[in-house]
Write an enzyme that holds these catalytic residues in place. Structure first.
Site, PDB file in Angstrom:
ATOM      1  N   ASP A  88      -1.375 -46.958   7.124  1.00  0.00           N
ATOM      2  CA  ASP A  88      -2.687 -47.488   6.743  1.00  0.00           C
ATOM      3  C   ASP A  88      -3.175 -48.382   7.871  1.00  0.00           C
ATOM      4  OD1 ASP A  88      -4.843 -48.083   4.811  1.00  0.00           O
ATOM      5  OD2 ASP A  88      -4.012 -50.112   4.919  1.00  0.00           O
ATOM      6  N   GLU A 102      -5.057 -41.584   8.128  1.00  0.00           N
ATOM      7  CA  GLU A 102      -6.350 -41.282   7.511  1.00  0.00           C
ATOM      8  C   GLU A 102      -7.352 -40.878   8.589  1.00  0.00           C
ATOM      9  OE1 GLU A 102      -7.205 -43.978   3.757  1.00  0.00           O
ATOM     10  OE2 GLU A 102      -6.910 -45.136   5.558  1.00  0.00           O
ATOM     11  N   CYS A 161       1.425 -44.884 -10.985  1.00  0.00           N
ATOM     12  CA  CYS A 161       0.983 -44.017 -12.096  1.00  0.00           C
ATOM     13  C   CYS A 161      -0.171 -43.099 -11.714  1.00  0.00           C
ATOM     14  CB  CYS A 161       0.608 -44.861 -13.316  1.00  0.00           C
ATOM     15  SG  CYS A 161      -0.974 -45.712 -13.138  1.00  0.00           S
ATOM     16  N   CYS A 212      -2.359 -52.648 -10.508  1.00  0.00           N
ATOM     17  CA  CYS A 212      -2.917 -51.524 -11.252  1.00  0.00           C
ATOM     18  C   CYS A 212      -3.407 -51.988 -12.623  1.00  0.00           C
ATOM     19  CB  CYS A 212      -1.858 -50.431 -11.408  1.00  0.00           C
ATOM     20  SG  CYS A 212      -2.443 -49.046 -12.390  1.00  0.00           S
ATOM     21  N   CYS A 240      -1.183 -49.580 -15.374  1.00  0.00           N
ATOM     22  CA  CYS A 240       0.255 -49.755 -15.629  1.00  0.00           C
ATOM     23  C   CYS A 240       0.807 -51.099 -15.174  1.00  0.00           C
ATOM     24  CB  CYS A 240       1.056 -48.623 -14.982  1.00  0.00           C
ATOM     25  SG  CYS A 240       1.254 -48.823 -13.189  1.00  0.00           S
ATOM     26  N   ASP A 258      -2.137 -52.898   1.392  1.00  0.00           N
ATOM     27  CA  ASP A 258      -2.033 -51.983   2.534  1.00  0.00           C
ATOM     28  C   ASP A 258      -0.827 -51.059   2.385  1.00  0.00           C
ATOM     29  OD1 ASP A 258      -4.215 -53.220   3.609  1.00  0.00           O
ATOM     30  OD2 ASP A 258      -3.067 -54.506   4.980  1.00  0.00           O
TER      31      ASP A 258
HETATM   32 ZN   LIG Z   1      -0.598 -47.739 -12.185  1.00  0.00          ZN
END
Ligand SMILES: [Zn+2]
Length: 410
Positions: free
Chosen positions: A182, A266, A336, A352, A355, A362
């Site tokens: 990244d 990327e 997840c 997140c 979850c 990064d």
């Molecule tokens: Zn998650």
């Protein structure tokens, strides 16, 4: 496998040869600027931009015209090369690979290239219309020479010979090791295995000194010796900045490509990012100042060079560079697969919302990049499947940055 490589050496020209080189560089710069002005004007008038087949015909015409017949001095083949370069610059621009070509400036873009007619003997190189020029032969040239570029940097003349060498297909010593990277501003590069490359703000670091010299330059009288001295200082500093950056990038890319047979990056179009921040008259870019600061960092850190070096070094070693679509790599949960902008609490912290998985932002992105590179799945298109192919994740406390394990190896 064909290996393409360039060797660069410092030339030790006589006074007469220096003069010829300066003249040829001047002619080539003139040809670039004159052709570019015509192509740019056509573009601005929304007319057809002529390409190499056509612009190559301008050269003999210019040599006939009284005000531009000094072009006869320089070897035609070098000026044809310059026009080919200009044509390629337009191809890159139209293909959105790079920004708009630019005018070339004296003392900044002094160079010309021979596609043929040169030869080597001990520590001398034969350059058409210049003759045998002595150079500092610091190493052996291996392979078939393809072209020679003569250029000037901070007052010294150099030449680079590009060679092609046939090699056996190499096998990467760590071909099973894959890593996602990244690219960032706070950290130059975060690797999916937790390693971090600190940013090398070679430009920023020297910015104050640069500003000081520029201020002092502005106060000096045009044509004065003091001004010349300042111009010289400025060129030296620019060279120092560029050398430091290049050195850093080479060390970083050598280290990465030796340790990993597969590298996933990327596809960030640097040129496009600079453009979008500026905006247009009708639609001025938002946060222009913040974004142009960001762009400065992007350019400063040489992402483009980083990617190029990774590409060719991996191919030398028998590895592979995979470039993926950056969509959602920073917003998707590595655990997840949930995609949400809210997952990114701050620039550095990823939590997140589905979850509760926590990670350095990064690092989460680098892991996503690796997953996409390995499975070919776009981020978020089939997250559960993508995630299942991943190694079990190492838990990391939020806000605890990965330890930098960067060890220069050369
Ligand atoms: Zn998650």
């Amino acid at each position: 496998m064909i290996l393409r490589k360039a060797y660069k050496f410092r030339l030790v020209p006589t006074a007469q040869q220096r003069l010829a080189m300066a003249q040829f560089a001047g002619c080539n710069r003139f040809v670039w600027n004159k052709a570019f002005a015509q192509m740019k004007a056509a573009l601005e008038k929304k007319e057809k931009v002529e390409r190499y087949n056509c612009i190559a015909k301008w050269l003999p015409e210019w040599k006939e015209q009284e005000d531009t017949n000094f072009l006869r001095l320089a070897p035609s083949q070098t000026m044809q090369q310059t026009l080919k370069d200009l044509d390629r610059a337009f191809s890159d621009f139209f293909g959105k690979k790079k920004g708009m070509p630019k005018f070339k400036k004296k003392d900044k873009h002094d160079s010309f290239r021979y596609p043929q007619g040169f030869k080597f003997e001990a520590n001398k190189v034969f350059l058409p219309k210049i003759g045998w020029v002595t150079f500092r032969r610091s190493r052996k040239i291996k392979g078939t020479p393809k072209n020679v570029t003569v250029s000037k940097r901070a007052g010294e003349w150099y030449f680079a010979v590009q060679v092609e060498d046939e090699l056996e297909e190499p096998k990467h010593q760590n071909k099973d090791s894959a890593v996602g990277i990244d690219m960032g501003i706070a950290q130059f590069a975060t690797l999916s295995n937790g390693n971090i490359l600190e940013p090398h703000h070679s430009y920023r670091r020297n910015e104050q000194e640069l500003a000081k010299i520029q201020r002092s330059l502005a106060r000096k009288k045009k044509g004065s010796n003091n001004r010349k001295k300042q111009v010289w200082k400025l060129a030296k500093l620019h060279k120092r900045i560029a050398d430091a950056r290049l050195d850093y990038l080479h060390k970083a890319t050598t280290w990465i490509t030796k340790n990993h047979g597969k590298v996933v990056l990327e596809d960030l179009k640097v040129a496009n990012m600079s453009k979008s921040a500026k905006g247009t008259v009708e639609n001025p870019g938002r946060n222009v100042s913040a974004k142009s600061g960001l762009n400065k960092s992007i350019l400063d850190q040489g992402w483009y060079m980083f990617r190029r070096q990774l590409g060719y070094k991996l191919s030398w070693l028998g590895g592979e560079l995979i470039v993926i679509n950056p969509k959602n790599t920073s917003r998707r949960c590595q655990s997840c697969g949930h995609v949400s902008a809210d997952n990114r609490k701050t620039q550095a912290i990823f939590v997140c919302v589905s979850c509760g998985h926590k990670d350095h932002a990064d690092l989460n992105a680098a892991k996503n990049i690796l997953t996409v590179g390995q499975t070919g799945l776009a981020c978020g298109s089939n997250p559960s499947k993508g995630a299942s192919k991943q190694e079990p994740l190492r838990k990391r406390k939020v806000g605890q940055p990965a330890i930098s394990e960067y060890q220069p190896s050369m």
